[in-house]
Design a protein around this motif. Structure first.
Motif, PDB file in Angstrom:
ATOM      1  N   GLU A   1     -29.027  49.746 -21.014  1.00  0.00           N
ATOM      2  CA  GLU A   1     -30.048  50.000 -22.022  1.00  0.00           C
ATOM      3  C   GLU A   1     -29.740  49.234 -23.305  1.00  0.00           C
ATOM      4  O   GLU A   1     -30.625  48.658 -23.929  1.00  0.00           O
ATOM      5  N   GLY A   2     -28.472  49.226 -23.702  1.00  0.00           N
ATOM      6  CA  GLY A   2     -28.069  48.471 -24.892  1.00  0.00           C
ATOM      7  C   GLY A   2     -28.303  46.985 -24.711  1.00  0.00           C
ATOM      8  O   GLY A   2     -28.772  46.303 -25.627  1.00  0.00           O
ATOM      9  N   HIS A   3     -28.003  46.477 -23.514  1.00  0.00           N
ATOM     10  CA  HIS A   3     -28.220  45.067 -23.225  1.00  0.00           C
ATOM     11  C   HIS A   3     -29.711  44.739 -23.248  1.00  0.00           C
ATOM     12  O   HIS A   3     -30.117  43.705 -23.785  1.00  0.00           O
ATOM     13  N   ASN A   4     -30.509  45.626 -22.688  1.00  0.00           N
ATOM     14  CA  ASN A   4     -31.953  45.383 -22.649  1.00  0.00           C
ATOM     15  C   ASN A   4     -32.539  45.340 -24.052  1.00  0.00           C
ATOM     16  O   ASN A   4     -33.391  44.498 -24.341  1.00  0.00           O
ATOM     17  N   ARG A   5     -32.105  46.226 -24.930  1.00  0.00           N
ATOM     18  CA  ARG A   5     -32.614  46.215 -26.307  1.00  0.00           C
ATOM     19  C   ARG A   5     -32.217  44.927 -27.024  1.00  0.00           C
ATOM     20  O   ARG A   5     -32.984  44.381 -27.800  1.00  0.00           O
ATOM     21  N   ALA A   6     -31.012  44.441 -26.748  1.00  0.00           N
ATOM     22  CA  ALA A   6     -30.531  43.239 -27.434  1.00  0.00           C
ATOM     23  C   ALA A   6     -31.158  41.978 -26.862  1.00  0.00           C
ATOM     24  O   ALA A   6     -31.137  40.937 -27.507  1.00  0.00           O
ATOM     25  N   SER A   7     -31.717  42.049 -25.683  1.00  0.00           N
ATOM     26  CA  SER A   7     -32.228  40.834 -25.061  1.00  0.00           C
ATOM     27  C   SER A   7     -33.757  40.749 -25.057  1.00  0.00           C
ATOM     28  O   SER A   7     -34.327  39.933 -24.351  1.00  0.00           O
ATOM     29  N   VAL A   8     -34.418  41.578 -25.857  1.00  0.00           N
ATOM     30  CA  VAL A   8     -35.879  41.539 -25.911  1.00  0.00           C
ATOM     31  C   VAL A   8     -36.311  40.256 -26.622  1.00  0.00           C
ATOM     32  O   VAL A   8     -35.835  39.922 -27.699  1.00  0.00           O
TER      33      VAL A   8
ATOM     34  N   LEU B   1     -20.468  60.285 -11.827  1.00  0.00           N
ATOM     35  CA  LEU B   1     -21.592  60.517 -12.732  1.00  0.00           C
ATOM     36  C   LEU B   1     -21.319  59.915 -14.106  1.00  0.00           C
ATOM     37  O   LEU B   1     -22.218  59.314 -14.711  1.00  0.00           O
ATOM     38  N   ALA B   2     -20.109  60.049 -14.585  1.00  0.00           N
ATOM     39  CA  ALA B   2     -19.753  59.480 -15.886  1.00  0.00           C
ATOM     40  C   ALA B   2     -19.872  57.959 -15.860  1.00  0.00           C
ATOM     41  O   ALA B   2     -20.362  57.343 -16.814  1.00  0.00           O
ATOM     42  N   VAL B   3     -19.437  57.347 -14.759  1.00  0.00           N
ATOM     43  CA  VAL B   3     -19.545  55.893 -14.626  1.00  0.00           C
ATOM     44  C   VAL B   3     -21.015  55.467 -14.599  1.00  0.00           C
ATOM     45  O   VAL B   3     -21.399  54.487 -15.249  1.00  0.00           O
ATOM     46  N   GLU B   4     -21.847  56.209 -13.890  1.00  0.00           N
ATOM     47  CA  GLU B   4     -23.283  55.888 -13.843  1.00  0.00           C
ATOM     48  C   GLU B   4     -23.921  56.015 -15.221  1.00  0.00           C
ATOM     49  O   GLU B   4     -24.747  55.189 -15.599  1.00  0.00           O
TER      50      GLU B   4
ATOM     51  N   MET C   1     -22.410  55.654 -18.096  1.00  0.00           N
ATOM     52  CA  MET C   1     -21.907  54.531 -18.890  1.00  0.00           C
ATOM     53  C   MET C   1     -22.645  53.256 -18.519  1.00  0.00           C
ATOM     54  O   MET C   1     -23.048  52.484 -19.390  1.00  0.00           O
ATOM     55  N   LYS C   2     -22.838  53.036 -17.243  1.00  0.00           N
ATOM     56  CA  LYS C   2     -23.550  51.844 -16.768  1.00  0.00           C
ATOM     57  C   LYS C   2     -24.978  51.830 -17.311  1.00  0.00           C
ATOM     58  O   LYS C   2     -25.444  50.797 -17.814  1.00  0.00           O
ATOM     59  N   THR C   3     -25.653  52.972 -17.238  1.00  0.00           N
ATOM     60  CA  THR C   3     -27.026  53.065 -17.747  1.00  0.00           C
ATOM     61  C   THR C   3     -27.065  52.802 -19.241  1.00  0.00           C
ATOM     62  O   THR C   3     -27.923  52.061 -19.734  1.00  0.00           O
ATOM     63  N   SER C   4     -26.118  53.367 -19.950  1.00  0.00           N
ATOM     64  CA  SER C   4     -26.052  53.178 -21.394  1.00  0.00           C
ATOM     65  C   SER C   4     -25.825  51.703 -21.744  1.00  0.00           C
ATOM     66  O   SER C   4     -26.470  51.163 -22.647  1.00  0.00           O
ATOM     67  N   LEU C   5     -24.927  51.058 -21.024  1.00  0.00           N
ATOM     68  CA  LEU C   5     -24.659  49.641 -21.283  1.00  0.00           C
ATOM     69  C   LEU C   5     -25.874  48.779 -20.967  1.00  0.00           C
ATOM     70  O   LEU C   5     -26.199  47.847 -21.719  1.00  0.00           O
TER      71      LEU C   5
END
Length: 142
Positions: free
Chosen positions: A116-123, A105-108, A110-114
């Motif tokens: 989401e961060g990537h998606n915000r930076a790539s808009v 669950l912690a890995v999931e 972290m993956k979701t957080s990463l």
């Protein structure tokens, strides 16, 4: 009339194997808590080999005629000790399973957080002025 020495020897061997399994499960918990993936692979292989040996011995015991006749009352104390040790192993193994589930669950998260961060930076914006972005910049398409 006492139980045969062969029956007692088989139970002693089974008890010894379960003690080894209990120690492997304890070591596995420590490895899980320390997040050591290479050691986890080693201990998992060791645990698997031990479980196979336990299963093989259990099959051997079930086919042993002397044990079948001795089992009825003569080996009650030994069988109770084995059952208690097995229950302890199962409980400790269940705890390790919970640790693994929490780690996943912690890995999931972290993956979701990463992502989401990537998606915000790539808009970016398309030729019509609409927002566009997401995973296309890393070669993934929805």
């Amino acid at each position: 009339m006492s139980a045969s020495s062969e029956s007692k020897e088989l139970l002693a061997q089974q008890y010894s194997q379960l003690q080894a399994l209990e120690q492997v499960i304890i070591d596995e918990k420590h490895i899980l808590q320390q997040h050591q993936p290479n050691e986890l692979l080693k201990i998992s292989e060791q645990k698997n080999q031990l479980l196979i040996a336990i299963q093989t011995l259990d099959q051997q015991i079930s086919l042993n005629q002397a044990f079948a006749s001795d089992k009825a009352g003569k080996l009650a104390q030994e069988l109770l000790e084995i059952e208690n040790l097995l229950a302890s192993c199962q409980q400790k193994n269940q705890v390790n399973g919970q640790i693994i589930a929490q780690s996943q669950l912690a890995v999931e998260r972290m993956k979701t957080s990463l992502l989401e961060g990537h998606n915000r930076a790539s808009v970016t914006y398309d030729n019509k002025g609409k927002k566009s972005g997401g995973l296309s910049s890393i070669g993934l398409k929805a």
